[in-house]
Each structure stands twice: as structure tokens, then as C-alpha cells.
Design a protein around this motif. Structure first.
Motif, PDB file in Angstrom:
ATOM      1  N   TYR A   7      44.007  47.945  31.435  1.00  0.00           N
ATOM      2  CA  TYR A   7      43.223  46.656  31.676  1.00  0.00           C
ATOM      3  C   TYR A   7      44.028  45.907  32.704  1.00  0.00           C
ATOM      4  CZ  TYR A   7      39.783  43.460  30.348  1.00  0.00           C
ATOM      5  OH  TYR A   7      38.628  42.464  30.064  1.00  0.00           O
ATOM      6  N   TYR A   8      45.416  45.786  32.521  1.00  0.00           N
ATOM      7  CA  TYR A   8      46.176  45.178  33.518  1.00  0.00           C
ATOM      8  C   TYR A   8      45.934  45.588  34.895  1.00  0.00           C
ATOM      9  CZ  TYR A   8      50.526  44.079  36.103  1.00  0.00           C
ATOM     10  OH  TYR A   8      51.193  43.416  37.062  1.00  0.00           O
ATOM     11  N   ARG A   9      45.944  46.765  35.110  1.00  0.00           N
ATOM     12  CA  ARG A   9      45.815  47.510  36.305  1.00  0.00           C
ATOM     13  C   ARG A   9      44.318  47.029  36.856  1.00  0.00           C
ATOM     14  NH1 ARG A   9      43.089  51.464  38.578  1.00  0.00           N
ATOM     15  NH2 ARG A   9      42.549  52.351  36.651  1.00  0.00           N
ATOM     16  N   GLU A  10      43.296  46.857  36.222  1.00  0.00           N
ATOM     17  CA  GLU A  10      41.850  46.678  36.534  1.00  0.00           C
ATOM     18  C   GLU A  10      42.057  45.170  37.154  1.00  0.00           C
ATOM     19  OE1 GLU A  10      39.160  49.678  33.939  1.00  0.00           O
ATOM     20  OE2 GLU A  10      39.429  47.640  33.265  1.00  0.00           O
ATOM     21  N   PHE A  11      42.617  44.386  36.536  1.00  0.00           N
ATOM     22  CA  PHE A  11      42.296  42.919  36.768  1.00  0.00           C
ATOM     23  C   PHE A  11      43.778  42.419  37.357  1.00  0.00           C
ATOM     24  CE2 PHE A  11      38.885  43.708  33.891  1.00  0.00           C
ATOM     25  CZ  PHE A  11      38.154  42.851  34.604  1.00  0.00           C
ATOM     26  N   GLU A  12      44.759  43.481  37.820  1.00  0.00           N
ATOM     27  CA  GLU A  12      46.043  42.946  38.427  1.00  0.00           C
ATOM     28  C   GLU A  12      46.086  41.813  39.487  1.00  0.00           C
ATOM     29  OE1 GLU A  12      50.270  44.647  40.102  1.00  0.00           O
ATOM     30  OE2 GLU A  12      48.602  45.956  39.897  1.00  0.00           O
ATOM     31  N   GLU A  40      30.017  42.288  28.160  1.00  0.00           N
ATOM     32  CA  GLU A  40      31.369  42.079  29.050  1.00  0.00           C
ATOM     33  C   GLU A  40      31.797  43.310  29.829  1.00  0.00           C
ATOM     34  OE1 GLU A  40      35.424  41.695  26.876  1.00  0.00           O
ATOM     35  OE2 GLU A  40      34.623  39.808  26.984  1.00  0.00           O
ATOM     36  N   GLN A  41      31.529  44.537  29.029  1.00  0.00           N
ATOM     37  CA  GLN A  41      31.667  45.641  29.883  1.00  0.00           C
ATOM     38  C   GLN A  41      31.031  45.874  31.247  1.00  0.00           C
ATOM     39  OE1 GLN A  41      31.024  45.455  26.372  1.00  0.00           O
ATOM     40  NE2 GLN A  41      33.256  45.773  26.129  1.00  0.00           N
ATOM     41  N   LEU A  42      29.628  45.368  31.390  1.00  0.00           N
ATOM     42  CA  LEU A  42      29.086  45.431  32.683  1.00  0.00           C
ATOM     43  C   LEU A  42      29.724  44.546  33.656  1.00  0.00           C
ATOM     44  CD1 LEU A  42      26.772  46.396  34.555  1.00  0.00           C
ATOM     45  CD2 LEU A  42      25.291  44.827  33.702  1.00  0.00           C
ATOM     46  N   SER A  43      30.022  43.273  33.021  1.00  0.00           N
ATOM     47  CA  SER A  43      30.806  42.352  33.995  1.00  0.00           C
ATOM     48  C   SER A  43      32.025  42.714  34.635  1.00  0.00           C
ATOM     49  CB  SER A  43      31.059  41.134  33.094  1.00  0.00           C
ATOM     50  OG  SER A  43      31.567  39.988  33.903  1.00  0.00           O
ATOM     51  N   ASP A  44      32.747  43.468  33.582  1.00  0.00           N
ATOM     52  CA  ASP A  44      34.288  44.044  34.179  1.00  0.00           C
ATOM     53  C   ASP A  44      33.841  45.209  34.946  1.00  0.00           C
ATOM     54  OD1 ASP A  44      35.056  42.397  32.076  1.00  0.00           O
ATOM     55  OD2 ASP A  44      35.945  43.993  30.752  1.00  0.00           O
ATOM     56  N   LYS A  45      32.947  45.839  34.949  1.00  0.00           N
ATOM     57  CA  LYS A  45      32.773  46.911  35.963  1.00  0.00           C
ATOM     58  C   LYS A  45      32.448  46.436  37.321  1.00  0.00           C
ATOM     59  CE  LYS A  45      31.869  51.224  37.192  1.00  0.00           C
ATOM     60  NZ  LYS A  45      33.129  51.999  37.491  1.00  0.00           N
ATOM     61  N   CYS A  46      31.487  45.405  37.273  1.00  0.00           N
ATOM     62  CA  CYS A  46      31.100  44.898  38.533  1.00  0.00           C
ATOM     63  C   CYS A  46      32.377  44.176  39.327  1.00  0.00           C
ATOM     64  CB  CYS A  46      29.860  43.809  38.301  1.00  0.00           C
ATOM     65  SG  CYS A  46      28.402  44.765  37.761  1.00  0.00           S
ATOM     66  N   LEU A  47      33.114  43.359  38.327  1.00  0.00           N
ATOM     67  CA  LEU A  47      34.052  42.695  38.830  1.00  0.00           C
ATOM     68  C   LEU A  47      35.225  43.588  39.592  1.00  0.00           C
ATOM     69  CD1 LEU A  47      35.094  40.074  36.317  1.00  0.00           C
ATOM     70  CD2 LEU A  47      34.006  39.727  38.697  1.00  0.00           C
ATOM     71  N   THR A  48      35.599  44.830  39.025  1.00  0.00           N
ATOM     72  CA  THR A  48      36.570  45.886  39.507  1.00  0.00           C
ATOM     73  C   THR A  48      35.901  46.461  40.709  1.00  0.00           C
ATOM     74  OG1 THR A  48      35.623  47.625  37.842  1.00  0.00           O
ATOM     75  CG2 THR A  48      37.543  46.459  36.988  1.00  0.00           C
ATOM     76  N   LEU A  59      34.370  44.898  42.990  1.00  0.00           N
ATOM     77  CA  LEU A  59      34.654  44.000  43.954  1.00  0.00           C
ATOM     78  C   LEU A  59      36.069  44.003  44.274  1.00  0.00           C
ATOM     79  CD1 LEU A  59      32.725  40.676  43.255  1.00  0.00           C
ATOM     80  CD2 LEU A  59      32.200  42.252  44.893  1.00  0.00           C
ATOM     81  N   LEU A  60      36.867  43.828  43.212  1.00  0.00           N
ATOM     82  CA  LEU A  60      38.464  43.844  43.381  1.00  0.00           C
ATOM     83  C   LEU A  60      39.077  45.217  44.023  1.00  0.00           C
ATOM     84  CD1 LEU A  60      39.347  42.218  40.025  1.00  0.00           C
ATOM     85  CD2 LEU A  60      39.128  41.157  42.321  1.00  0.00           C
ATOM     86  N   GLY A  61      38.297  46.278  43.949  1.00  0.00           N
ATOM     87  CA  GLY A  61      38.801  47.660  44.466  1.00  0.00           C
ATOM     88  C   GLY A  61      39.729  48.116  43.446  1.00  0.00           C
ATOM     89  N   THR A  62      39.535  47.952  42.295  1.00  0.00           N
ATOM     90  CA  THR A  62      40.545  48.324  41.100  1.00  0.00           C
ATOM     91  C   THR A  62      39.536  49.448  40.275  1.00  0.00           C
ATOM     92  OG1 THR A  62      40.117  46.526  39.834  1.00  0.00           O
ATOM     93  CG2 THR A  62      42.149  46.532  41.272  1.00  0.00           C
ATOM     94  N   LYS A 103      39.024  52.458  40.701  1.00  0.00           N
ATOM     95  CA  LYS A 103      40.009  53.715  40.687  1.00  0.00           C
ATOM     96  C   LYS A 103      41.180  53.461  41.495  1.00  0.00           C
ATOM     97  CE  LYS A 103      38.462  55.994  44.833  1.00  0.00           C
ATOM     98  NZ  LYS A 103      37.803  57.392  45.341  1.00  0.00           N
ATOM     99  N   MET A 104      42.295  54.463  41.389  1.00  0.00           N
ATOM    100  CA  MET A 104      43.419  54.313  42.092  1.00  0.00           C
ATOM    101  C   MET A 104      42.930  54.181  43.706  1.00  0.00           C
ATOM    102  SD  MET A 104      46.116  53.702  40.153  1.00  0.00           S
ATOM    103  CE  MET A 104      47.206  53.947  41.274  1.00  0.00           C
ATOM    104  N   ASN A 105      43.691  53.154  44.360  1.00  0.00           N
ATOM    105  CA  ASN A 105      43.422  52.908  45.843  1.00  0.00           C
ATOM    106  C   ASN A 105      41.930  52.738  46.084  1.00  0.00           C
ATOM    107  OD1 ASN A 105      46.325  52.835  46.398  1.00  0.00           O
ATOM    108  ND2 ASN A 105      46.364  55.286  46.210  1.00  0.00           N
ATOM    109  N   GLY A 106      41.137  52.297  45.271  1.00  0.00           N
ATOM    110  CA  GLY A 106      39.737  52.090  45.396  1.00  0.00           C
ATOM    111  C   GLY A 106      39.361  51.031  46.324  1.00  0.00           C
ATOM    112  N   THR A 107      38.105  51.271  47.210  1.00  0.00           N
ATOM    113  CA  THR A 107      37.724  50.543  48.360  1.00  0.00           C
ATOM    114  C   THR A 107      36.963  49.343  47.386  1.00  0.00           C
ATOM    115  OG1 THR A 107      36.916  52.438  49.535  1.00  0.00           O
ATOM    116  CG2 THR A 107      35.985  50.279  50.158  1.00  0.00           C
ATOM    117  N   PRO A 108      37.551  48.245  47.901  1.00  0.00           N
ATOM    118  CA  PRO A 108      36.962  46.908  47.506  1.00  0.00           C
ATOM    119  C   PRO A 108      35.845  46.410  48.038  1.00  0.00           C
ATOM    120  CG  PRO A 108      38.484  46.197  49.115  1.00  0.00           C
ATOM    121  CD  PRO A 108      38.634  47.834  49.200  1.00  0.00           C
TER     122      PRO A 108
END
Length: 432
Positions: free
Chosen positions: A187-192, A226-234, A236-239, A241-246
């Protein structure tokens, strides 16, 4: 004490005694021949004999008025006295307003200091939303310190308090972020990216909401979880996956985040989605939306629609009376829409509602002492299940404090502070 250039000697005593300039020597105040020009020499300001700003302004304006009247010869002494009294009344009102605002800023800083003490004690237990709220506060404090109009000793002392508060928070953040990384690494990595004060942009101008944009009806339940919200935010953030496109916007995310009629947390997180996208540097979040009815919509259009409806929500909450069930979303709306630049959320009576919610003993907001024993049991269970996911939106701490409400409250107070400091800047007044 003062001297006149190109004035008859017999007017000197009248002119100098009437203006009340008694600071320094005869070179300190000079009334020049031009009726529209008045100069005060710098020596007045650097010998430790500086007059109070209101007194200095009053005397300066009065000196200018008298210079004009003496040259024109059409305004008598009594009229000048009346003008002086009127000016003094205006300045007294200005001083009263300034003093009142200084007291409010003192109240905000005092509350934030207690909030910082709470973070120092509970940094190991506060969840991700809690830390993000304090980071929003830190961004607001750093902007306040940068732009602080320290024009007098009171304001300078307040700025010094804010600087000390920034340093305290910096020390706590390092510990809090480390604890988040240990407690829930995924969770930390997804929203770092959100876990830095520099991510959060402070508004440089103000707008107002529009009541005509309020929905005719809203849904009775949340539009998404909350899960869908988190997915959409990640995405945007590019998190995601590892080194994901933002800045990835899928059709399900775009449709969900632009849906009209959503209430409460769904609504506030729709706004947060657009704000995070902008702060992440994403452009064209609406690209691919082919709906004819949305052809002229911009990202700012959605922000204004969302905040206009969040304003209506808050007005209804106040009308019906704040309750334990509504106070959290009430403050969250102030925090997020204020951060989006909508200044009409910074109402004075709403500020007092927030300040009254703070627990004087521990400094948090939304404390429920009746459930402390139950929470201690839950904390023990959580320790026995170390891989159990901590819910992002809310976490009740061992002392009965609400992590989420404390976070949104301190963030909202930081917004109020910046708003009050920027209020006198004409470039930051609300746009029509």
C-alpha cells in the motif's frame, strides 16, 4: 520636529503641531511644494523610534491633506479637524479588523501545534490517509511561511511559530512514513508519490462555487467503493506496477470519476482524482470522452461542479446540525475544495466548528473516549494479524482518536491559514 519647504514661516508652528509628527529631528518629515507629493525620510524607520503603522499612516495622510488645503486656501481648520476625525475612525476600524484576524491566526496556530504534538505521539499508528492530511498541512505551512506578510511584531511572532511548526512536522514525517512502509509495504508503494509535501500544490488564486451547478437529485448510496478509487489513482500515479506508466485513464475510471449525482465520499474522491492528476502532471484526463453532452467540459469544469455540490452538502449539514456521522465529510469537503482554490469554503463559522472538535487533552479531532477499551482490543488483534490490511479511509487509534478526521481537520486549518494570509492580496481574491 518638522519643516516645510516653500511655506511661509508663520504657518510652520500650525502645520507641525496639527499633524502630530513628533518623531526624530527636523529632517524626518518634509512637506514638499507639490500638493500631491509627501515624503518621509528613511531615518524615521531605522532609529528604533518607528511609529505604529496606523499612526504613521494617519499622520502621513493628514499631512498630505493639510499640504493641499494650505496651498489652495479653501479648507479651514475646522474642516481639517473633521477630516482627521473621520480618518482616525476609519483607521481604528481597520486596526480592529486586523487585530481580530491576528487573533484567529493565533487560534489556528495554537490548534495546529496541538495537532503536531498528537502526530509526534502517534506517528507509528496513523494510517496513510492520516499522514497525507498532515502532509497537505505541511505544504500549506511552507507556503504560508514563504509569503507571510510580516509587517509588525505580532505577525513576525506568528511566522516564527509557523516556522517552528514546520520543523516539528518534518521530524515526525520521517518516522510516520517509515512506519507506513513497514506496516503495509504494498500500500505504501502504491501511494508513495502522495507522501511528500511537495506533491501538494497550494492555490495561487481563488474562485467561488456556483449554486446553479447543484444536482437536482443525488444518489442515496456511494457510487463506487474504495478499491475502485484506489485502482484509478494508481493508474494516474504510475504505481499500478513497478515502473508503471503514469497518467493512464481507462474508460471505467473516466466514466466513474465524471459521473454526476454521486454523494459524500464518492463526490469528494471524484474531485481528488482530478486534483491528483493535475499535480502528477497529467494532461487530457478527459481525452476519449465522446459524449456530446460533455463536449465542452474541462477538468476545471468538473472541479467546479463537484465543489458546488460539496458546498451544498456542507450547507445542508450545518442546517440539519453537525453529527458524528456527518462531521468527517463536512471537514473533508472544506479541505479538498479549499485546496482546489474555492475560497467560499473558508467560512468563519465553519472554522469555529472545526476548532471546537479538537480534544484539548491529546490534540486530535473526533475522539470517542467511550470506545478506547474496545480499540485496545482491536489493536491487539491487529498485532496478531500483521498482514491484515489497514483501511485507508479510517482508523481509530488506541486513545480513541480518529486518524482520518484529525488528518482532514489539520489540513483544513492549514488552508484557512493560507487564505487569511492571502486575503489582502488583490491578485488572489475570488474570481467572478
Amino acid at each position: 520636529m518638522c519643516k516645510l519647504q516653500n511655506k511661509p514661516p508663520e504657518l510652520k508652528d500650525y502645520f507641525c503641531s496639527f499633524t502630530g509628527f513628533h518623531y526624530g529631528n527636523s529632517s524626518d518629515v518634509t512637506a514638499v511644494s507639490s500638493p500631491s507629493l509627501l515624503t518621509l525620510t528613511p531615518s524615521l524607520l531605522f532609529r528604533g523610534e518607528t511609529a505604529p503603522s496606523s499612526q504613521l499612516l494617519s499622520s502621513s495622510l493628514l499631512l498630505l491633506f493639510q499640504s493641499r488645503s494650505l496651498q489652495a486656501g479653501i479648507i479651514g481648520r475646522e474642516k481639517m479637524r473633521a477630516a482627521a476625525h473621520t480618518l482616525a475612525a476609519v483607521l481604528a476600524l481597520f486596526a480592529a479588523v486586523s487585530g481580530s484576524q491576528a487573533e484567529v491566526i493565533d487560534d489556528i496556530l495554537s490548534s495546529l501545534n496541538r495537532g503536531a504534538s498528537f502526530l509526534e505521539r502517534q506517528h507509528e499508528h496513523i494510517n496513510l490517509d492520516g499522514v497525507v492530511g498532515f502532509l497537505m498541512l505541511q505544504a500549506e505551512l511552507k507556503e504560508a511561511v514563504r509569503t507571510w506578510p510580516h509587517t509588525d511584531t505580532v505577525s513576525w511572532a506568528q511566522r516564527t511559530t509557523a516556522v517552528a511548526l514546520v520543523k516539528r512536522l518534518d521530524q515526525s514525517f520521517e518516522k510516520a512514513v517509515t512506519a507506513l512502509q513497514q506496516n503495509d509495504a504494498k500500500y505504501y508503494r502504491e501511494f508513495e508519490p502522495l507522501l511528500s509535501w511537495s506533491f501538494w500544490l497550494i492555490p495561487q488564486g481563488w474562485s467561488s462555487t456556483d449554486a446553479s451547478l447543484v444536482y437536482s437529485s443525488t444518489m442515496t448510496t456511494e457510487c463506487y467503493d474504495e478499491q475502485l478509487s484506489d485502482k484509478c489513482l494508481t493508474l494516474l500515479l504510475g504505481t499500478w506496477k513497478m515502473n508503471g506508466t503514469p497518467c493512464i485513464v481507462t474508460k471505467p475510471c473516466r466514466d466513474t470519476m465524471t459521473q454526476f449525482g454521486c454523494p459524500h465520499y464518492s463526490l469528494s474522491h471524484q474531485l481528488l482524482y482530478f486534483m491528483i492528476g493535475k499535480m502528477r502532471g497529467c494532461t487530457n484526463l478527459l481525452k476519449g470522452d465522446t459524449r456530446p453532452s460533455r463536449a465542452n467540459m474541462t477538468e476545471r469544469s468538473y472541479e467546479k461542479i463537484f465543489c458546488s455540490n460539496m458546498m451544498k452538502t456542507n450547507q445542508d449539514i450545518i442546517k440539519d446540525g453537525l453529527t458524528e456521522q456527518t462531521v468527517d465529510i463536512f471537514i473533508e469537503n472544506i479541505l479538498i475544495c479549499g485546496l482546489a482554490g474555492f475560497s467560499d469554503f473558508y467560512k468563519a463559522d465553519w472554522l469555529q466548528h472545526i476548532l471546537r472538535l479538537q480534544d484539548e487533552e491529546v490534540g486530535c479531532f473526533g475522539r470517542d473516549k467511550s470506545i478506547i477499551s474496545q480499540i485496545i482490543g482491536d489493536e491487539l488483534l491487529e498485532q496478531l494479524q500483521p498482514h491484515r490490511r489497514v483501511k485507508r479511509r479510517e482508523k481509530i487509534l488506541p486513545d480513541g482518536c480518529s486518524s482520518h478526521m484529525t488528518a482532514v481537520a489539520v489540513g483544513a486549518l492549514g488552508g484557512y491559514l493560507n487564505y487569511y494570509l492571502a486575503e489582502q492580496d488583490i491578485t488572489k481574491r475570488p474570481l467572478s
